[in-house]
Design a protein around this motif. Structure first.
Motif, mmCIF file in Angstrom:
data_model
loop_
_atom_site.group_PDB
_atom_site.id
_atom_site.type_symbol
_atom_site.label_atom_id
_atom_site.label_comp_id
_atom_site.label_asym_id
_atom_site.label_seq_id
_atom_site.Cartn_x
_atom_site.Cartn_y
_atom_site.Cartn_z
ATOM 1 N N ARG A 77 34.340 43.465 48.350
ATOM 2 C CA ARG A 77 33.371 43.773 46.998
ATOM 3 C C ARG A 77 34.260 43.711 45.812
ATOM 4 O O ARG A 77 33.981 42.598 44.208
ATOM 5 C CB ARG A 77 32.396 44.839 46.777
ATOM 6 C CG ARG A 77 31.068 44.441 46.357
ATOM 7 C CD ARG A 77 29.853 45.177 46.034
ATOM 8 N NE ARG A 77 29.017 44.764 45.639
ATOM 9 C CZ ARG A 77 28.283 45.984 44.999
ATOM 10 N NH1 ARG A 77 27.952 47.367 45.764
ATOM 11 N NH2 ARG A 77 27.022 45.949 44.028
ATOM 12 N N ILE A 78 35.632 44.160 45.249
ATOM 13 C CA ILE A 78 36.185 44.215 44.162
ATOM 14 C C ILE A 78 36.875 42.972 44.431
ATOM 15 O O ILE A 78 36.958 41.905 43.689
ATOM 16 C CB ILE A 78 37.013 45.197 44.195
ATOM 17 C CG1 ILE A 78 35.935 46.483 43.577
ATOM 18 C CG2 ILE A 78 38.162 45.290 42.874
ATOM 19 C CD1 ILE A 78 36.378 47.751 43.564
ATOM 20 N N SER A 79 37.642 42.234 45.635
ATOM 21 C CA SER A 79 38.579 41.185 45.495
ATOM 22 C C SER A 79 37.614 40.175 45.872
ATOM 23 O O SER A 79 38.411 39.416 45.061
ATOM 24 C CB SER A 79 38.643 41.224 47.192
ATOM 25 O OG SER A 79 37.764 41.134 47.975
ATOM 26 N N ASN A 80 36.194 40.374 46.191
ATOM 27 C CA ASN A 80 35.485 39.174 45.301
ATOM 28 C C ASN A 80 35.422 38.644 44.163
ATOM 29 O O ASN A 80 35.152 37.527 43.949
ATOM 30 C CB ASN A 80 34.001 39.094 46.118
ATOM 31 C CG ASN A 80 34.184 39.166 47.653
ATOM 32 O OD1 ASN A 80 35.204 38.209 48.381
ATOM 33 N ND2 ASN A 80 32.584 39.479 48.056
ATOM 34 N N LYS A 81 35.836 39.191 43.122
ATOM 35 C CA LYS A 81 35.466 39.304 41.772
ATOM 36 C C LYS A 81 36.728 38.496 40.880
ATOM 37 O O LYS A 81 37.559 38.290 39.910
ATOM 38 C CB LYS A 81 35.297 40.738 40.839
ATOM 39 C CG LYS A 81 33.839 41.287 41.445
ATOM 40 C CD LYS A 81 33.288 42.274 40.476
ATOM 41 C CE LYS A 81 32.041 42.361 41.445
ATOM 42 N NZ LYS A 81 31.148 42.053 40.678
ATOM 43 N N PHE A 82 38.062 38.510 42.036
ATOM 44 C CA PHE A 82 39.185 38.159 42.146
ATOM 45 C C PHE A 82 39.884 37.371 42.442
ATOM 46 O O PHE A 82 40.104 37.037 43.865
ATOM 47 C CB PHE A 82 40.650 39.558 42.336
ATOM 48 C CG PHE A 82 40.174 40.876 41.761
ATOM 49 C CD1 PHE A 82 40.901 41.023 39.698
ATOM 50 C CD2 PHE A 82 40.007 41.825 41.462
ATOM 51 C CE1 PHE A 82 40.882 41.665 39.104
ATOM 52 C CE2 PHE A 82 39.889 43.151 40.338
ATOM 53 C CZ PHE A 82 40.648 43.286 39.490
ATOM 54 N N ASN A 83 39.177 35.668 41.856
ATOM 55 C CA ASN A 83 39.501 34.696 42.330
ATOM 56 C C ASN A 83 41.388 33.445 42.124
ATOM 57 O O ASN A 83 41.189 33.922 40.448
ATOM 58 C CB ASN A 83 38.474 34.071 42.084
ATOM 59 C CG ASN A 83 37.260 34.179 43.085
ATOM 60 O OD1 ASN A 83 37.708 34.596 43.789
ATOM 61 N ND2 ASN A 83 36.621 34.145 42.020
ATOM 62 N N PHE A 84 42.293 33.655 42.705
ATOM 63 C CA PHE A 84 43.399 32.677 42.120
ATOM 64 C C PHE A 84 43.456 31.048 42.239
ATOM 65 O O PHE A 84 42.220 30.826 43.112
ATOM 66 C CB PHE A 84 44.465 33.928 42.838
ATOM 67 C CG PHE A 84 44.893 34.453 42.836
ATOM 68 C CD1 PHE A 84 46.111 35.076 42.223
ATOM 69 C CD2 PHE A 84 44.134 35.633 43.582
ATOM 70 C CE1 PHE A 84 46.079 36.102 41.948
ATOM 71 C CE2 PHE A 84 44.990 37.395 43.313
ATOM 72 C CZ PHE A 84 45.671 37.367 42.609
ATOM 73 N N THR A 85 43.769 30.575 42.274
ATOM 74 C CA THR A 85 43.811 29.104 41.692
ATOM 75 C C THR A 85 45.104 28.682 41.820
ATOM 76 O O THR A 85 45.844 29.367 42.305
ATOM 77 C CB THR A 85 43.035 28.374 40.838
ATOM 78 O OG1 THR A 85 43.332 28.800 39.905
ATOM 79 C CG2 THR A 85 41.192 28.284 40.907
ATOM 80 N N ILE A 86 45.631 27.140 43.158
ATOM 81 C CA ILE A 86 46.512 27.128 42.909
ATOM 82 C C ILE A 86 47.033 25.962 42.019
ATOM 83 O O ILE A 86 46.242 24.397 42.711
ATOM 84 C CB ILE A 86 46.965 26.321 44.317
ATOM 85 C CG1 ILE A 86 46.738 28.457 45.470
ATOM 86 C CG2 ILE A 86 48.268 25.794 44.920
ATOM 87 C CD1 ILE A 86 47.812 27.975 46.550
ATOM 88 N N LYS A 87 47.896 25.237 41.343
ATOM 89 C CA LYS A 87 48.534 24.386 40.709
ATOM 90 C C LYS A 87 49.783 24.305 41.988
ATOM 91 O O LYS A 87 50.198 24.827 41.058
ATOM 92 C CB LYS A 87 48.839 24.816 39.700
ATOM 93 C CG LYS A 87 49.164 23.648 38.398
ATOM 94 C CD LYS A 87 49.239 24.006 37.224
ATOM 95 C CE LYS A 87 50.284 23.114 36.729
ATOM 96 N NZ LYS A 87 49.961 23.567 35.283
ATOM 97 N N THR A 88 49.570 22.494 42.017
ATOM 98 C CA THR A 88 50.552 22.534 43.040
ATOM 99 C C THR A 88 51.686 21.495 41.868
ATOM 100 O O THR A 88 51.382 21.530 40.912
ATOM 101 C CB THR A 88 50.359 21.694 43.974
ATOM 102 O OG1 THR A 88 50.196 20.295 43.214
ATOM 103 C CG2 THR A 88 49.929 21.518 44.697
#
Length: 140
Positions: free
Chosen positions: A129-140
């Motif tokens: 549940r906690i990990s759903n609140k931590f979102n990473f994105t990728i920049k190439t």
């Protein structure tokens, strides 16, 4: 090597380890602050660890590509709060309560540390549940 590329954004360089249809696993090397020191090879304090970050979403990358992981600063503050600040507050509050109940200092100190066991167990069981609140994105 953590960098702040934009205001409010934390970035970290990594290498794509594998890619699925809806997620990418990026390998980052986390190093201690003294890992760049000239005496690093002789000192046992310097530390480097590889970590794997799962990034959900579809990205045009392939294994071996160098990418930059991005996360907002507020997510970093949330992680610090859950991992360091809130346990400290719980421990100090427990110590104050035990001392006000006239428990001996040694026992009060040990009990206030023991309070952290249920705290971290709760975090462990709520990890999805906690990990759903931590979102990473990728920049190439």
């Amino acid at each position: 090597m953590d960098e702040r590329s934009n205001k409010g954004t934390i970035s970290h360089e990594g290498i794509v380890d594998r890619k699925d249809n809806n997620s990418v696993v990026v390998r980052i090397t986390s190093s201690s602050a003294c890992s760049g020191c000239h005496a690093e090879g002789y000192c046992n304090i310097s530390d480097q660890k590889e970590k794997y970050i799962n990034v959900t979403g579809s990205y045009d990358v392939s294994p071996g590509d160098h990418v930059i992981l991005l996360m907002t600063q507020s997510m970093g503050f949330r992680a610090i709060s859950l991992g360091y600040l809130l346990p400290l507050v719980v421990m100090i509050a427990g110590l104050v309560v035990f001392l006000s109940m006239s428990v001996p200092e040694l026992v009060a100190g040990l009990l206030s540390i023991a309070i952290l066991i249920p705290y971290f167990l709760i975090l462990y069981f709520l990890r999805d549940r906690i990990s759903n609140k931590f979102n990473f994105t990728i920049k190439t």
